[in-house]
Motif scaffolding. Structure first.
Motif, mmCIF file in Angstrom:
data_model
loop_
_atom_site.group_PDB
_atom_site.id
_atom_site.type_symbol
_atom_site.label_atom_id
_atom_site.label_comp_id
_atom_site.label_asym_id
_atom_site.label_seq_id
_atom_site.Cartn_x
_atom_site.Cartn_y
_atom_site.Cartn_z
ATOM 1 N N VAL A 153 13.843 12.407 0.963
ATOM 2 C CA VAL A 153 13.047 11.539 1.843
ATOM 3 C C VAL A 153 13.725 11.457 3.193
ATOM 4 N N LYS A 154 12.980 11.674 4.241
ATOM 5 C CA LYS A 154 13.542 11.578 5.586
ATOM 6 C C LYS A 154 13.719 10.104 5.928
ATOM 7 N N GLU A 155 14.916 9.748 6.335
ATOM 8 C CA GLU A 155 15.214 8.348 6.601
ATOM 9 C C GLU A 155 14.657 7.882 7.933
ATOM 10 N N THR A 156 14.445 6.580 8.033
ATOM 11 C CA THR A 156 14.079 5.957 9.294
ATOM 12 C C THR A 156 15.340 5.694 10.089
ATOM 13 N N ARG A 157 15.402 6.187 11.300
ATOM 14 C CA ARG A 157 16.590 6.024 12.120
ATOM 15 C C ARG A 157 16.367 4.943 13.168
ATOM 16 N N VAL A 158 17.335 4.049 13.249
ATOM 17 C CA VAL A 158 17.267 2.975 14.252
ATOM 18 C C VAL A 158 17.847 3.489 15.554
ATOM 19 N N LYS A 159 17.099 3.439 16.596
ATOM 20 C CA LYS A 159 17.543 3.948 17.897
ATOM 21 C C LYS A 159 18.016 2.796 18.785
ATOM 22 N N ASN A 164 13.122 3.429 4.989
ATOM 23 C CA ASN A 164 14.133 2.495 5.483
ATOM 24 C C ASN A 164 15.317 2.430 4.523
ATOM 25 N N MET A 165 15.029 2.441 3.218
ATOM 26 C CA MET A 165 16.106 2.416 2.238
ATOM 27 C C MET A 165 16.933 3.697 2.284
ATOM 28 N N ALA A 166 16.284 4.801 2.608
ATOM 29 C CA ALA A 166 16.994 6.080 2.689
ATOM 30 C C ALA A 166 18.092 6.046 3.740
ATOM 31 N N HIS A 175 22.264 2.151 -9.328
ATOM 32 C CA HIS A 175 22.397 1.090 -8.329
ATOM 33 C C HIS A 175 21.207 1.152 -7.366
ATOM 34 N N PHE A 176 20.802 2.368 -7.029
ATOM 35 C CA PHE A 176 19.680 2.550 -6.115
ATOM 36 C C PHE A 176 18.385 1.992 -6.712
ATOM 37 N N THR A 177 18.059 2.384 -7.945
ATOM 38 C CA THR A 177 16.810 1.904 -8.550
ATOM 39 C C THR A 177 16.843 0.394 -8.756
ATOM 40 N N ASP A 178 18.009 -0.140 -9.059
ATOM 41 C CA ASP A 178 18.147 -1.586 -9.221
ATOM 42 C C ASP A 178 17.866 -2.298 -7.899
ATOM 43 N N ASP A 179 18.374 -1.734 -6.809
ATOM 44 C CA ASP A 179 18.173 -2.306 -5.478
ATOM 45 C C ASP A 179 16.704 -2.233 -5.072
ATOM 46 N N VAL A 180 16.077 -1.080 -5.315
ATOM 47 C CA VAL A 180 14.653 -0.922 -4.984
ATOM 48 C C VAL A 180 13.815 -1.939 -5.753
ATOM 49 N N SER A 181 14.064 -2.046 -7.057
ATOM 50 C CA SER A 181 13.302 -2.973 -7.884
ATOM 51 C C SER A 181 13.464 -4.415 -7.417
ATOM 52 N N TYR A 182 14.688 -4.796 -7.107
ATOM 53 C CA TYR A 182 14.938 -6.178 -6.692
ATOM 54 C C TYR A 182 14.242 -6.485 -5.366
ATOM 55 N N ARG A 183 14.268 -5.541 -4.448
ATOM 56 C CA ARG A 183 13.635 -5.775 -3.152
ATOM 57 C C ARG A 183 12.107 -5.791 -3.271
ATOM 58 N N THR A 222 0.857 -1.176 0.000
ATOM 59 C CA THR A 222 0.000 0.000 0.000
ATOM 60 C C THR A 222 0.901 1.236 0.000
ATOM 61 N N PRO A 223 0.351 2.419 -0.310
ATOM 62 C CA PRO A 223 1.176 3.634 -0.270
ATOM 63 C C PRO A 223 1.880 3.842 1.065
ATOM 64 N N SER A 224 1.203 3.570 2.173
ATOM 65 C CA SER A 224 1.828 3.774 3.484
ATOM 66 C C SER A 224 2.927 2.744 3.730
ATOM 67 N N GLU A 225 2.697 1.516 3.295
ATOM 68 C CA GLU A 225 3.721 0.481 3.452
ATOM 69 C C GLU A 225 4.942 0.805 2.601
ATOM 70 N N PHE A 226 4.686 1.309 1.388
ATOM 71 C CA PHE A 226 5.814 1.648 0.520
ATOM 72 C C PHE A 226 6.589 2.828 1.087
ATOM 73 N N ARG A 227 5.885 3.783 1.688
ATOM 74 C CA ARG A 227 6.568 4.936 2.272
ATOM 75 C C ARG A 227 7.530 4.485 3.361
ATOM 76 N N THR A 228 7.076 3.555 4.198
ATOM 77 C CA THR A 228 7.953 3.009 5.242
ATOM 78 C C THR A 228 9.148 2.310 4.617
ATOM 79 N N PHE A 229 8.902 1.580 3.556
ATOM 80 C CA PHE A 229 9.961 0.857 2.838
ATOM 81 C C PHE A 229 11.005 1.829 2.297
ATOM 82 N N ILE A 230 10.570 2.902 1.646
ATOM 83 C CA ILE A 230 11.520 3.830 1.020
ATOM 84 C C ILE A 230 12.267 4.636 2.080
#
Length: 222
Positions: A216-222, A106-108, A125-133, A96-104
């Motif tokens: 895109v603001k990245e997801t930060r692991v705390k 995380n990739m950021a 390399h980035f688009t190749d990685d996104v497509s493969y995942r 879904t759009p929200s799931e993809f937003r979380t995905f992108i």
């Protein structure tokens, strides 16, 4: 009348289903970095930028001087500074759009602007990685062929090409051959320092110099 209503309901459901399918398409948008591609393209070569389009937005990867997200969002087929060439439908995601937003986001966190490298970690390399995942499929090889050849023959490449990162990707513009070569001069070594919230806010909102591009603001692991 009952038959008509059922027919209308069926048609509406089909339209909704088709809309959902279209929104889930994974599309690769390919751009020319230089008009010279008009000649190189037919020989299977070229200098290309690519972005991945999902749910009505296109995402690319560019360079800047900070250890923060280099993934940016633009309107599909309208990445500033590049010459749009073609779009290639790669497949479809069930996200879904929200799931993809979380995905992108995380990739950021894996694609910081200060890690961009022409040969080993560029926009393709980035688009190749996104497509493969997303769909288990890689982008067409010709899109990033020059970088792949460079990786195989790095010992033969000028040092400038081996270490250069491209700064401010969205600010590419038409330039002379001399200007293009000059842009590939060795980058000044940079120290990866922490970026505070104010610096990040400024980077995300205005580092590209155009309102058409948003990092895109990245997801930060705390």
């Amino acid at each position: 009348m009952g038959f008509d209503n059922d027919s209308n309901s069926t048609s509406t459901s089909q339209c909704d289903a088709n809309s959902t399918i279209n929104n889930g398409l994974v599309v690769l948008n390919v751009y020319d970095l230089t008009p010279i591609n008009n000649y190189l393209y037919w020989f299977g070569f070229g200098i290309f930028h690519s972005g991945i389009e999902v749910h009505g937005k296109e995402y690319g990867f560019g360079a800047h001087d900070f250890p923060a997200s280099g993934v940016f969002e633009v309107e599909p087929r309208n990445c500033p500074g590049f010459i749009y060439r073609r779009s290639i439908t790669l497949g479809q995601t069930n996200m879904t759009p929200s799931e993809f937003r979380t995905f992108i986001e995380n990739m950021a966190s894996e694609y910081h602007g200060d890690t961009y490298h022409l040969i080993t970690k560029n926009c393709n390399h980035f688009t190749d990685d996104v497509s493969y995942r997303l769909i288990g499929k890689q982008i067409p090889g010709w899109v990033n062929r020059l970088a792949k050849l460079g990786a195989l023959c790095s010992c033969l490449l000028p040092e400038s090409l081996q270490v250069t990162s491209v700064k401010q990707l969205p600010e590419y513009h038409e330039c002379s051959e001399d200007e293009f070569i000059e842009s590939l001069s060795p980058a000044t070594p940079r120290e990866s320092t922490e970026i505070d919230d104010e610096q990040e806010k400024h980077l995300l909102s205005s580092s590209t110099g155009t309102e058409d591009v948003t990092f895109v603001k990245e997801t930060r692991v705390k």
